[in-house]
Every structure is written in structure tokens, then in C-alpha cells.
Scaffold this motif. Structure first.
Motif, PDB file in Angstrom:
ATOM      1  N   GLU A  38       9.841  15.152 -10.970  1.00  0.00           N
ATOM      2  CA  GLU A  38       8.872  13.873 -10.407  1.00  0.00           C
ATOM      3  C   GLU A  38       9.337  12.576 -11.010  1.00  0.00           C
ATOM      4  O   GLU A  38       9.496  11.449 -10.402  1.00  0.00           O
ATOM      5  CB  GLU A  38       7.403  14.001 -10.857  1.00  0.00           C
TER       6      GLU A  38
ATOM      7  N   ARG B  35      12.569  11.493  -9.171  1.00  0.00           N
ATOM      8  CA  ARG B  35      12.133  11.351  -7.727  1.00  0.00           C
ATOM      9  C   ARG B  35      11.425   9.644  -8.041  1.00  0.00           C
ATOM     10  O   ARG B  35      11.935   8.832  -7.023  1.00  0.00           O
ATOM     11  CB  ARG B  35      10.975  12.155  -7.473  1.00  0.00           C
TER      12      ARG B  35
ATOM     13  N   ALA C 270       0.849  -1.133   0.056  1.00  0.00           N
ATOM     14  CA  ALA C 270       0.020   0.118   0.073  1.00  0.00           C
ATOM     15  C   ALA C 270       0.838   1.090   0.117  1.00  0.00           C
ATOM     16  O   ALA C 270       0.594   2.131  -0.819  1.00  0.00           O
ATOM     17  CB  ALA C 270      -0.765  -0.035   1.097  1.00  0.00           C
TER      18      ALA C 270
ATOM     19  N   HIS D 230       1.334   4.085  -3.054  1.00  0.00           N
ATOM     20  CA  HIS D 230       1.028   5.422  -2.508  1.00  0.00           C
ATOM     21  C   HIS D 230       2.176   6.244  -3.130  1.00  0.00           C
ATOM     22  O   HIS D 230       1.892   6.969  -3.853  1.00  0.00           O
ATOM     23  CB  HIS D 230       0.645   5.553  -1.314  1.00  0.00           C
TER      24      HIS D 230
ATOM     25  N   ARG E 175       2.405   6.359  -7.091  1.00  0.00           N
ATOM     26  CA  ARG E 175       1.173   6.955  -7.488  1.00  0.00           C
ATOM     27  C   ARG E 175       1.360   8.556  -7.427  1.00  0.00           C
ATOM     28  O   ARG E 175       1.084   9.330  -8.261  1.00  0.00           O
ATOM     29  CB  ARG E 175      -0.028   6.562  -6.944  1.00  0.00           C
ATOM     30  N   THR E 176       2.025   8.964  -6.535  1.00  0.00           N
ATOM     31  CA  THR E 176       1.992  10.602  -6.348  1.00  0.00           C
ATOM     32  C   THR E 176       2.777  11.189  -7.437  1.00  0.00           C
ATOM     33  O   THR E 176       2.433  12.015  -8.151  1.00  0.00           O
ATOM     34  CB  THR E 176       2.719  10.958  -5.054  1.00  0.00           C
TER      35      THR E 176
ATOM     36  N   LEU F  16       3.597   9.712 -10.341  1.00  0.00           N
ATOM     37  CA  LEU F  16       2.760   9.409 -11.319  1.00  0.00           C
ATOM     38  C   LEU F  16       1.952  10.216 -11.802  1.00  0.00           C
ATOM     39  O   LEU F  16       1.705  10.541 -12.982  1.00  0.00           O
ATOM     40  CB  LEU F  16       2.517   7.940 -11.470  1.00  0.00           C
ATOM     41  N   ALA F  17       1.175  10.888 -10.834  1.00  0.00           N
ATOM     42  CA  ALA F  17       0.120  11.950 -10.927  1.00  0.00           C
ATOM     43  C   ALA F  17       0.699  13.012 -11.817  1.00  0.00           C
ATOM     44  O   ALA F  17      -0.150  13.464 -12.747  1.00  0.00           O
ATOM     45  CB  ALA F  17      -0.579  12.161  -9.671  1.00  0.00           C
ATOM     46  N   SER F  18       1.840  13.421 -11.245  1.00  0.00           N
ATOM     47  CA  SER F  18       2.111  14.571 -12.238  1.00  0.00           C
ATOM     48  C   SER F  18       2.757  14.388 -13.548  1.00  0.00           C
ATOM     49  O   SER F  18       2.415  14.927 -14.420  1.00  0.00           O
ATOM     50  CB  SER F  18       3.463  15.293 -11.474  1.00  0.00           C
TER      51      SER F  18
ATOM     52  N   VAL G  60       1.654  12.189 -15.482  1.00  0.00           N
ATOM     53  CA  VAL G  60       0.557  11.559 -16.440  1.00  0.00           C
ATOM     54  C   VAL G  60      -0.313  12.893 -16.735  1.00  0.00           C
ATOM     55  O   VAL G  60      -0.650  13.321 -17.837  1.00  0.00           O
ATOM     56  CB  VAL G  60      -0.254  10.677 -15.973  1.00  0.00           C
TER      57      VAL G  60
END
Lengths: 608, 132
Positions: free
Chosen positions: A303, A306, A263, A267, A270-271, A273-275, A277
Motif C-alpha cells: 500500500e 501504491r 475529492a 479518496h 485515503r484508501t 493510508l487506511a491500511s 495507519v
């Protein structure tokens, strides 16, 4: 009764009848004797009767004769008589003294079958008891809880593991009717009503085995319970059941930790990756000013980096949690490692790094690259968490047979409640003063693993928020034994160093590995090396400089140079002049060649 | 929809983005666009709550996991504040766990987005929540 009639009865009896004298000889025997023992009357009467008695029974037989002589009215006893074929038969006797005195009348019966059956039964009983004792010991020693409900439907066995796991003692459980089993557990388990159907099913003696999970409270334990029917024979059917309790607390804990880790990793991934994508889609579908485009692309780059860092850190950690088998321990010079870490950290006038090491710092047993990683991580943290600047000081001190390295900063400090959690993976101090500082939350966890794999300890102190912090770790000093060897290998590539070690060992030569020239400088003074294998491209001071120093101090020592450096004729000549007995190009066979040169150089030469 | 004349003529609505990741705040600002909305940024839960009380925004984008008050705590606070009945809430999370999503929707979130999300999806959720 007339004498002839006596004689007829005497002959007819299937029991053995005899008249014996106190002189120890038979006087009269009936035919049953010959039928039972196989000896003729003449044979039996030719020798004292004790001769036919089993040696172990002779004393007892003499006792009987004495009792009768002393006036006993009747004596019953058993003894063994020899048969013609050498075997013995058990005889049960009733003897009386004859009137007039001087003779014994005795009636004997062959009881061999009965005696044997009795003995067999005794044996059988004994071995059943032994077997039961062994089985009980086995059931008690076994690492799972075992509960046995017998054909009387009561708890017949409750092994020690069962009472350890359930907290219900053997005394409390033994003899309880199986219908009360559920009640016995009720106060000690989580969701007792939910478990009752399972206990009821067990007490209905199910023909098939089944499983259920049970959580014991205080101390909390997760158990897997398997109920199996106990079937004695097909005719008698089921006589009870066995309940096996498996402690799965540790397995469950591991599962939970794994889920938590997945998890957390998901998490953390994904953080960034959010930027990546999000901005990619925006840049593809909308018009932005050049300044905006630059800002978004820079964010994406940041990112992306990172994400890379996170994956690298995570892989490092996973590798180390698998026991970190890749640790290449050898004597190492901390001073050099610290200097290299400081060089990697680079200059920053706002957070200058001061090195303050004692003069006589011993060599430590370390994997140089792993310790370098720890030092770089601690230095980078010290910088990162000193946003207002402030000097960073690296110190070291000798404590017993260990060296403690410390990194002190004047940064944000650590709140007391966070100190104990700081080395856990993904843990980050959540305080407003550091929300702009990015990190994966893995660096300290990795450092801890590395140091612990070395057998050392990590720690941290801080006066609290704004008070700076001091991280420290210990490493064992290299023992004198670790510094003894025929050959000193100066090589920063641990893989090649290990290969050299192996090749030298094949030539009967021991070796010590130094990961840099500085460690080698110290080792050469402490060990009685008779030869050196030297790499030229070393992390700090160069191999050429080391060779020059070596020539000045230990002129006669044979040195083989192995390097990936492309050397021209002049450079090779310079090395030969400086004393290298061979200059080899580093390739797969180079270790073998180097070992051969060293072995050759160390072989005492006869006059040629 | 987005670029109709009435929308630009309207008073710009306030949207608060609460996320401890600076890059995500930039992304939301870039997606939502400052022509249509007044975007206010909060870096943690506590800052978010005080900005919400101050601005009474039309919509809040809440990161579930952030320092200080969590997104869910703020969601509960919004739902129990009579002054904030008009405030719509979209939760953002980097956890894709079913249970978290359910907890958020049960607590009264208008929508839920899992990171990484498509900016286009963010805009449609936003439009739906504000019934544009």
C-alpha cells in the motif's frame, strides 16, 4: 416724406441699409456699415460690392441680383461680408427692386452670433449622435451582457451579449417596463421565485450596486448579475440602472472539476493510508503470530508503494495539464524506444511480447523519455489485464506523414460503454473480472496527455469483454527539415543536449539531437552532418559501438566524446585511436568546451 | 467486554465486511478478530447483498464506493428488508464529505468511519452498534 427726413431715418438705422446698382457698385450706404464692417463708405463704394462678399457666397449673391433684375418683388438671403480686420460677418438681407428701375434697396442685419449658435448646436447634436452610436457599438461589441433601464423606467438597451446569454431577444426586451423584468426572465431561469426579490430590488432603483447569481436554462448558463444605479447629476438624482451579466459558466465548471479532482485524489490517497495507519496501530498494540505480522507488513509495503505510485502519477498528470512545457522534441527512432520499453517490461512467458515493425519505419518527432513512458504504461496495462495470459503484439504502420503504434493484447477486453471514458483520469472499468487488479486510474490519462502534447492522438478498440484490446497512438514523422544540421548530438540527457545546441549555435553551428545511438545511426545517413558530439553511456547500443560504425562509414568526420564515464588512459587512447578529436569529462563547462573543439575542427586550416 | 468469558462462550456473531480493497478486508479481519466473530468478506456490492441475505449478519461494514451496488444502496436495501431488522450497519468511506456522512446517517447507518480509521475506533463503533 421730404428728402432730409429720409436721410435722417437712413442714418439712424442700426440695420445696414444700402442702395446698390445693377452695375455692381454701392450707391448709398448708412453709417451702420462702417460700424459693422469697419470699412469707410468711400472704401466700400470704391470697389464692386461682390469684392467684399465671402468668395463662397458670391455666386449666391449674384443669383439674388439676377432674381431682382428679373422682377422678383422681394428676396431674403444670407451672406458673409468681409470686415476690415479680415474676418467675416454673417448678414441677413431683405432686398427689393427700387422704383424707378436700375437700383436695389437692401436691409441687412448682423446675424453672426445667431448663425454661429445655430452651427454650434448642429455640431453639438451631431457629436452627441456620433457619441451615442459609438457607445452603442461599444456596448454591443463588449463580451458581457448589458441591460439599461432609463429614466422612464423602461428597458432602453439590451445588448447582443445580453440576448445571447439570456435567450431573450432585443425585440422582446426593449421598451418593457422595468417592473416586468422579473417576468421576462421567469420562464428561462432556474429558481425564478428566488430571483424575484433581486429584480424587485433593482426596479426600486437602489442607490448602491449589488450582485446576485442567476442560472439560465437551456442552454444552461451560470451568470453573475451586477446591478448598478445610473445617476445623471446630483440635482436630478438617479435616472435608472445598469444590469451587467457576466457569463461564469466556464469558471464554475472549472471549479466543479477541481472539487471533483480533489475529492477523487483524497479518496485515492485515503484508501492506501487506511491500511498503513490501521496495520501500524494493530502491530503496535496487539500480539500477532509471525505469519500474521508478515502478511500485515507486506500489505503495508504494498500500500505504501501504491501511494508513492499514485503521487508520482498525479504529479506527472498535473505537470502535463499545465501544458507540458518540458517536452524535448527531436527525431527519435521508435524501434529503439519500443525495444527499451519491452526490456523494461521484462520477460513473462505467459504474456510474451512480440514486436512486429515494418523495415522502413521513419524517425518520429518525439520526446524519447515521454514516449518511453507511454509505451511502458501500455505494455504494463496489456500484461495486467491479461490475467489468463496471451501474447502481446506491438506493431507500427506509416499513415501519411504520421506513424501509428499499436499494442494488441488478448486479455479481459473493454466493455463498449467504457471505451470513451478510458482515458479520463481516475476512470477504471468496474467489472468483477478485474477487481483484483490494482491501478491508480491515471496511467492512460497521462499517456493521453503526453501524446496530445506531441500533436498526436490516442485511441482504443475492443471487441468487448474477453475479446482483448488494441491501444494505439500516432506521432508525426520527423520532417526533412528536422534532420538538417552541421552537428549531430548523440546524447540521452536532453538537458545537456539542449545546452550543447545552444553552445554550438553561439559558434554559428546548427545541430540535430539524437537521444540514442540507433536514432543517430539513421540520422547520420540522412543528414549532411559535418561533426558529431557523442555521449558514451546511451540507453541501448553504446557510444563506443556507434563510434566504430561511424569510423567505418564516415572516417573523416570529427567526433568529440563527452561522458561521465571514468576513463583510464587505455580507454581514452582507444577512443582517440577510433577517431575522437577530443574526449571530455561531462561537467558544467563541458558543452562550451565541446562546441569550441567542434568549431575548431570545422575551421578550414591554412598551411602551418 | 472483549475478552470476558461470556463472549467466548456465546455463539460467534457474523460480521460481513464489504470493500473492493483486499488490504482493507484483511485489516478489518485482523481488527475484529476471528475469535469473537465470524468474518465474511465481500469484494463488491452485489456479492455483499447476496451474502447479507444468506447470512443475515449481526453487523455489516459497508464501503460506500464500490463496484456494483454502492454501500448506500445496500444500506437502503437492508433497512427495507423485514428479515434484516436486527442487522446493524457501519459505513466506511474514503470521502470525508459532510454531505455523504449526513446521507449515510439519515439512511439509518449505526455509525460512520472515515478512512483512514483507527482499529480501536472501529472496535468501539462495533461494540456500540451491537450494544455490547
Amino acid at each position: 416724406m421730404p428728402g432730409a427726413m429720409y436721410e435722417s431715418f437712413f442714418s439712424l438705422s442700426v440695420d445696414m441699409l444700402c442702395v446698390a446698382g445693377y452695375d455692381g457698385f454701392f450707391k448709398h450706404l448708412n453709417p451702420a456699415w462702417t460700424q459693422t464692417l469697419g470699412f469707410t463708405d468711400a472704401e466700400l463704394m470704391a470697389r464692386p460690392f461682390l469684392d467684399f462678399v465671402h468668395p463662397d457666397d458670391r455666386l449666391a449673391t449674384v443669383d439674388v441680383v439676377e432674381k431682382l433684375a428679373k422682377g422678383a418683388k422681394i428676396v431674403n438671403f444670407k451672406n458673409r461680408y468681409e470686415c476690415r480686420d479680415g474676418t467675416y460677418r454673417w448678414l441677413a438681407w431683405t432686398a427689393i427692386p427700387a422704383e424707378p428701375a436700375g437700383l436695389i434697396y437692401a436691409v441687412g442685419r448682423d446675424v453672426t452670433q445667431e448663425v454661429r449658435a445655430e452651427a454650434d448646436l448642429k455640431d453639438a447634436n451631431l457629436s452627441a449622435a456620433t457619441r451615442l452610436a459609438l457607445l452603442t457599438a461599444l456596448i454591443d461589441a463588449i463580451g458581457v451582457g448589458v441591460i439599461l433601464v432609463d429614466r422612464e423606467h423602461v428597458v432602453a438597451h439590451w445588448n447582443q451579449e445580453a440576448s445571447r446569454l439570456t435567450g431573450i431577444s432585443v425585440e422582446q426586451a426593449l421598451g418593457q417596463p422595468m417592473r416586468l423584468l422579473g417576468a421576462l426572465f421567469a420562464a428561462r431561469v432556474e429558481d425564478s421565485p428566488g430571483l424575484q426579490p433581486h429584480f424587485e430590488r433593482a426596479s426600486r432603483l437602489p442607490a448602491e450596486s449589488f450582485r446576485f447569481a442567476m442560472t439560465i436554462l437551456d442552454p444552461r448558463r451560470e451568470l453573475e448579475v451586477t446591478v448598478s444605479p445610473a445617476v445623471l447629476t446630483s440635482e436630478r438624482g438617479q435616472v435608472g440602472f445598469v444590469m451587467v451579466l457576466h457569463d461564469i459558466t466556464a469558471a464554475k465548471e472549472l471549479d466543479r472539476a477541481k472539487d471533483e479532482l480533489i475529492a477523487m485524489v483524497s479518496h485515492e490517497l485515503r484508501t492506501p493510508l487506511a491500511s498503513l495507519v490501521g496495520f501500524t496501530e494493530l502491530l503496535l498494540t496487539r500480539e500477532f503470530s509471525e505469519a500474521q505480522q508478515d502478511q500485515y507488513l507486506e500489505t503495508m509495503l504494498h500500500e505504501g508503494r501504491r501511494l508513492t505510485e499514485l503521487i508520482n502519477d498525479f504529479l506527472d498528470l498535473q505537470r502535463m495539464e499545465g501544458g507540458y512545457k518540458g517536452l524535448d522534441l527531436g527525431p527519435a527512432d521508435l524501434r529503439t524506444l519500443i525495444a527499451r520499453a519491452v526490456t523494461t517490461a521484462g520477460d513473462n512467458p505467459r504474456t510474451p511480447i512480440e514486436i512486429d515493425l515494418p523495415k522502413d519505419l521513419p524517425l518520429v518527432m518525439a520526446d524519447a523519455n515521454a514516449i518511453l513512458q507511454v509505451l511502458i504504461n501500455l505494455l504494463s496495462n496489456a500484461r495486467k489485464y491479461s490475467p489468463a495470459g496471451g501474447a502481446i503484439r506491438i506493431g507500427a504502420s506509416v499513415i501519411g506523414d504520421a506513424v501509428e503504434v499499436s499494442i494488441q493484447d488478448h486479455g479481459l477486453g473493454i466493455p463498449a460503454e467504457a471505451l470513451s471514458k478510458l482515458f479520463f483520469k481516475f476512470y477504471r472499468v468496474a467489472n468483477a473480472d478485474r477487481r483484483l487488479i490494482s491501478g491508480t486510474g491515471l496511467g492512460l490519462a497521462i499517456s493521453r496527455r503526453i501524446i496530445e502534447a506531441h500533436g498526436g492522438r490516442v485511441g482504443v478498440e475492443s471487441g468487448g469483454l474477453g475479446q482483448g484490446s488494441r491501444f494505439h497512438f500516432t506521432l508525426r514523422a520527423a520532417s526533412p527539415g528536422a534532420k538538417l544540421g552541421d552537428v549531430l548530438i548523440v546524447e540521452d540527457d536532453s538537458g545537456f543536449a539542449r545546452l550543447l545546441e545552444a553552445e554550438l549555435a553561439l559558434k554559428g553551428l546548427s545541430s540535430v539531437w539524437a537521444p540514442d545511438a540507433e536514432t543517430a545511426d539513421q540520422l547520420i545517413g540522412q543528414m549532411a552532418a559535418r561533426a558529431v558530439v557523442l555521449d558514451l553511456l546511451l540507453p541501448a547500443a553504446s557510444g563506443e559501438d556507434f563510434l566504430a560504425r561511424l569510423r567505418a562509414s564516415r572516417g573523416e568526420l570529427p567526433v568529440v566524446v563527452v561522458t561521465i564515464k571514468e576513463l583510464d588512459a587505455t580507454e581514452t587512447l582507444a577512443l582517440r585511436t577510433a577517431g575522437a578529436v577530443a574526449v571530455l569529462k561531462k561537467h558544467s563547462g563541458a558543452a562550451k568546451e565541446a562546441a569550441a573543439f567542434i568549431a575548431d575542427a570545422l575551421t578550414p586550416r591554412e598551411a602551418h | 467486554m472483549r475478552n470476558n468469558p461470556t463472549a467466548s462462550a456465546r455463539i460467534r456473531r457474523t460480521v460481513i465486511i464489504a470493500d473492493d480493497e483486499p488490504s482493507l478486508r484483511i485489516l478489518v479481519r485482523a481488527t475484529v478478530g476471528t475469535d469473537d466473530y465470524n468474518v465474511v468478506e465481500a469484494c463488491d456490492g452485489d456479492e455483499a447483498w447476496s451474502l447479507i441475505q444468506e447470512h443475515r449478519p449481526s453487523l455489516v461494514l459497508l464501503d460506500v464506493q464500490m463496484p456494483g451496488r454502492t454501500g448506500l444502496e445496500i444500506l437502503h436495501a437492508i433497512k427495507s428488508d423485514p428479515n434484516l431488522t436486527a442487522t446493524r450497519v457501519i459505513l466506511l468511506t474514503a470521502s470525508a464529505q459532510e454531505s455523504d456522512i449526513r446521507a449515510g446517517l439519515v439512511a439509518g447507518a449505526d455509525a460512520y468511519l472515515t478512512k483512514p480509521f483507527s482499529p480501536r475506533d472501529l472496535l468501539s463503533r462495533l461494540d456500540e452498534a451491537l450494544e455490547l
